[in-house]
Motif scaffolding. Structure first.
Motif, mmCIF file in Angstrom:
data_model
loop_
_atom_site.group_PDB
_atom_site.id
_atom_site.type_symbol
_atom_site.label_atom_id
_atom_site.label_comp_id
_atom_site.label_asym_id
_atom_site.label_seq_id
_atom_site.Cartn_x
_atom_site.Cartn_y
_atom_site.Cartn_z
ATOM 1 N N GLY A 1 29.708 47.186 -124.004
ATOM 2 C CA GLY A 1 30.892 47.667 -124.701
ATOM 3 C C GLY A 1 31.819 48.433 -123.772
ATOM 4 O O GLY A 1 31.383 49.053 -122.796
ATOM 5 N N TYR A 2 33.102 48.409 -124.082
ATOM 6 C CA TYR A 2 34.090 49.111 -123.270
ATOM 7 C C TYR A 2 34.130 50.592 -123.642
ATOM 8 O O TYR A 2 34.020 50.951 -124.822
ATOM 9 C CB TYR A 2 35.475 48.502 -123.465
ATOM 10 C CG TYR A 2 35.595 47.091 -122.933
ATOM 11 C CD1 TYR A 2 35.303 46.791 -121.612
ATOM 12 C CD2 TYR A 2 36.001 46.051 -123.761
ATOM 13 C CE1 TYR A 2 35.406 45.507 -121.123
ATOM 14 C CE2 TYR A 2 36.112 44.757 -123.288
ATOM 15 C CZ TYR A 2 35.813 44.489 -121.964
ATOM 16 O OH TYR A 2 35.909 43.214 -121.482
ATOM 17 N N VAL A 3 34.311 51.427 -122.634
ATOM 18 C CA VAL A 3 34.385 52.875 -122.837
ATOM 19 C C VAL A 3 35.554 53.435 -122.045
ATOM 20 O O VAL A 3 36.001 52.844 -121.053
ATOM 21 C CB VAL A 3 33.080 53.586 -122.424
ATOM 22 C CG1 VAL A 3 31.899 53.060 -123.221
ATOM 23 C CG2 VAL A 3 32.825 53.421 -120.928
ATOM 24 N N THR A 4 36.051 54.566 -122.489
ATOM 25 C CA THR A 4 37.085 55.310 -121.780
ATOM 26 C C THR A 4 36.510 56.655 -121.371
ATOM 27 O O THR A 4 35.994 57.388 -122.215
ATOM 28 C CB THR A 4 38.319 55.524 -122.676
ATOM 29 O OG1 THR A 4 38.825 54.261 -123.101
ATOM 30 C CG2 THR A 4 39.406 56.266 -121.917
ATOM 31 N N VAL A 5 36.580 56.952 -120.093
ATOM 32 C CA VAL A 5 36.053 58.212 -119.557
ATOM 33 C C VAL A 5 37.237 59.064 -119.105
ATOM 34 O O VAL A 5 38.040 58.619 -118.283
ATOM 35 C CB VAL A 5 35.092 57.971 -118.388
ATOM 36 C CG1 VAL A 5 34.470 59.286 -117.934
ATOM 37 C CG2 VAL A 5 34.006 56.972 -118.768
ATOM 38 N N ARG A 6 37.353 60.264 -119.639
ATOM 39 C CA ARG A 6 38.441 61.171 -119.288
ATOM 40 C C ARG A 6 37.858 62.551 -118.995
ATOM 41 O O ARG A 6 36.716 62.852 -119.365
ATOM 42 C CB ARG A 6 39.450 61.278 -120.428
ATOM 43 C CG ARG A 6 38.891 62.031 -121.611
ATOM 44 C CD ARG A 6 39.841 62.071 -122.786
ATOM 45 N NE ARG A 6 39.284 62.912 -123.864
ATOM 46 C CZ ARG A 6 39.720 62.906 -125.112
ATOM 47 N NH1 ARG A 6 40.697 62.097 -125.462
ATOM 48 N NH2 ARG A 6 39.170 63.704 -126.009
ATOM 49 N N SER A 7 38.635 63.386 -118.357
ATOM 50 C CA SER A 7 38.209 64.767 -118.105
ATOM 51 C C SER A 7 38.045 65.486 -119.433
ATOM 52 O O SER A 7 38.815 65.285 -120.368
ATOM 53 C CB SER A 7 39.236 65.490 -117.236
ATOM 54 O OG SER A 7 39.364 64.866 -115.984
ATOM 55 N N ALA A 8 37.019 66.341 -119.509
ATOM 56 C CA ALA A 8 36.731 67.042 -120.758
ATOM 57 C C ALA A 8 37.895 67.951 -121.140
ATOM 58 O O ALA A 8 38.473 68.636 -120.283
ATOM 59 C CB ALA A 8 35.450 67.861 -120.613
ATOM 60 N N LYS A 9 38.234 67.935 -122.414
ATOM 61 C CA LYS A 9 39.338 68.754 -122.882
ATOM 62 C C LYS A 9 38.909 70.178 -123.224
ATOM 63 O O LYS A 9 39.711 71.098 -123.180
ATOM 64 C CB LYS A 9 39.966 68.116 -124.123
ATOM 65 C CG LYS A 9 40.815 66.905 -123.836
ATOM 66 C CD LYS A 9 41.581 66.465 -125.052
ATOM 67 C CE LYS A 9 42.552 65.346 -124.725
ATOM 68 N NZ LYS A 9 43.370 64.963 -125.917
ATOM 69 N N LYS A 10 37.635 70.371 -123.605
ATOM 70 C CA LYS A 10 37.200 71.666 -124.088
ATOM 71 C C LYS A 10 36.274 72.398 -123.121
ATOM 72 O O LYS A 10 35.902 73.531 -123.389
ATOM 73 C CB LYS A 10 36.475 71.497 -125.437
ATOM 74 C CG LYS A 10 37.373 70.963 -126.546
ATOM 75 C CD LYS A 10 36.618 70.844 -127.850
ATOM 76 C CE LYS A 10 37.507 70.321 -128.962
ATOM 77 N NZ LYS A 10 36.771 70.160 -130.244
ATOM 78 N N LYS A 11 35.901 71.748 -122.025
ATOM 79 C CA LYS A 11 34.976 72.376 -121.104
ATOM 80 C C LYS A 11 35.370 71.987 -119.683
ATOM 81 O O LYS A 11 35.457 70.799 -119.360
ATOM 82 C CB LYS A 11 33.537 71.946 -121.395
ATOM 83 C CG LYS A 11 32.492 72.782 -120.688
ATOM 84 C CD LYS A 11 31.098 72.475 -121.235
ATOM 85 C CE LYS A 11 30.057 73.395 -120.654
ATOM 86 N NZ LYS A 11 28.713 73.151 -121.221
ATOM 87 N N THR A 12 35.582 72.986 -118.851
ATOM 88 C CA THR A 12 36.023 72.734 -117.484
ATOM 89 C C THR A 12 35.021 73.178 -116.440
ATOM 90 O O THR A 12 35.102 72.769 -115.293
ATOM 91 C CB THR A 12 37.369 73.441 -117.224
ATOM 92 O OG1 THR A 12 37.223 74.850 -117.471
ATOM 93 C CG2 THR A 12 38.451 72.877 -118.132
#
Length: 211
Positions: free
Chosen positions: A199-210
């Motif tokens: 399956g296709y996934v999108t990986v992005r930088s976490a919005k709530k935890k840095t």
């Protein structure tokens, strides 16, 4: 939002932390072949974003307008296309995102469609407790009463009912990049991500935890 990656879920495995002596379950995501198809600007499109494509497909399987869009970007036709909102001037059209986009120890969010479960009853779909399991009862896993003949005399909208379950857009937040393997074009993310193998996934930088 920073530039993310599109990928394909290859399955789950595990790694061992030699220092802590613990086992870490990981999901292997193939992120090779990410290509920037278009850079959108506030002057032309009204917002700043980068359009990224992933996974090649045959030219005869795309429409002529889409084929022209891919050729304009100097790319082969892609199956999976998503946009990442960016600040103006954050990336150039020549940049091709790869595994170097993320570093080991970085926190990310993974977005994908959950596994399809088909038609399910209210107990499986919504967690209903069910009715009596005693002898003689014929309402073990049924929904029960959903309305009344008196006021309001109808079934309310959005009443939880049996129906199709799964294949919904799901976001799992705050997963850690455990390993990056440029030679294989994959990243290893801690824990499980939505969807089935392939399956296709999108990986992005976490919005709530840095950190």
């Amino acid at each position: 939002m920073s530039l993310g990656l599109l990928g394909k879920k290859l399955g789950m495995s595990r790694l061992f932390d030699q220092q802590a002596g613990t086992m870490i379950p990981v999901t292997v995501i193939d992120v090779s072949g990410n290509t920037i198809l278009q850079v959108k600007t506030t002057e032309k499109e009204g917002y700043s974003a980068v359009q990224v494509g992933f996974d090649n497909q045959k030219e005869q399987r795309v429409s002529k307008p889409d084929l022209g869009h891919f050729k304009k970007a100097g790319s082969t036709p892609k199956r999976f296309i998503r946009e990442f909102r960016l600040k103006d001037g954050a990336v150039t059209p020549e940049t091709h995102p790869g595994v170097e986009t993320f570093a080991v120890g970085q926190w990310v969010d993974v977005i994908a469609d959950s596994k399809g479960k088909g038609f399910q009853g209210a107990v499986a779909r919504h967690g209903f407790g069910g009715l009596r399991m005693t002898h003689g009862s014929m309402m073990h896993r049924r929904t029960g009463a959903i309305g009344c003949r008196s006021t309001p005399g109808r079934v309310w909208k959005n009443q939880k009912m049996p129906g199709h379950m799964g294949t919904t857009r799901t976001t799992v937040q705050n997963l850690k990049i455990v390993a990056v393997r440029p030679e294989d074009g994959v990243i290893l993310v801690s824990g499980a991500v939505p969807g089935s193998k392939g399956g296709y996934v999108t990986v992005r930088s976490a919005k709530k935890k840095t950190a």
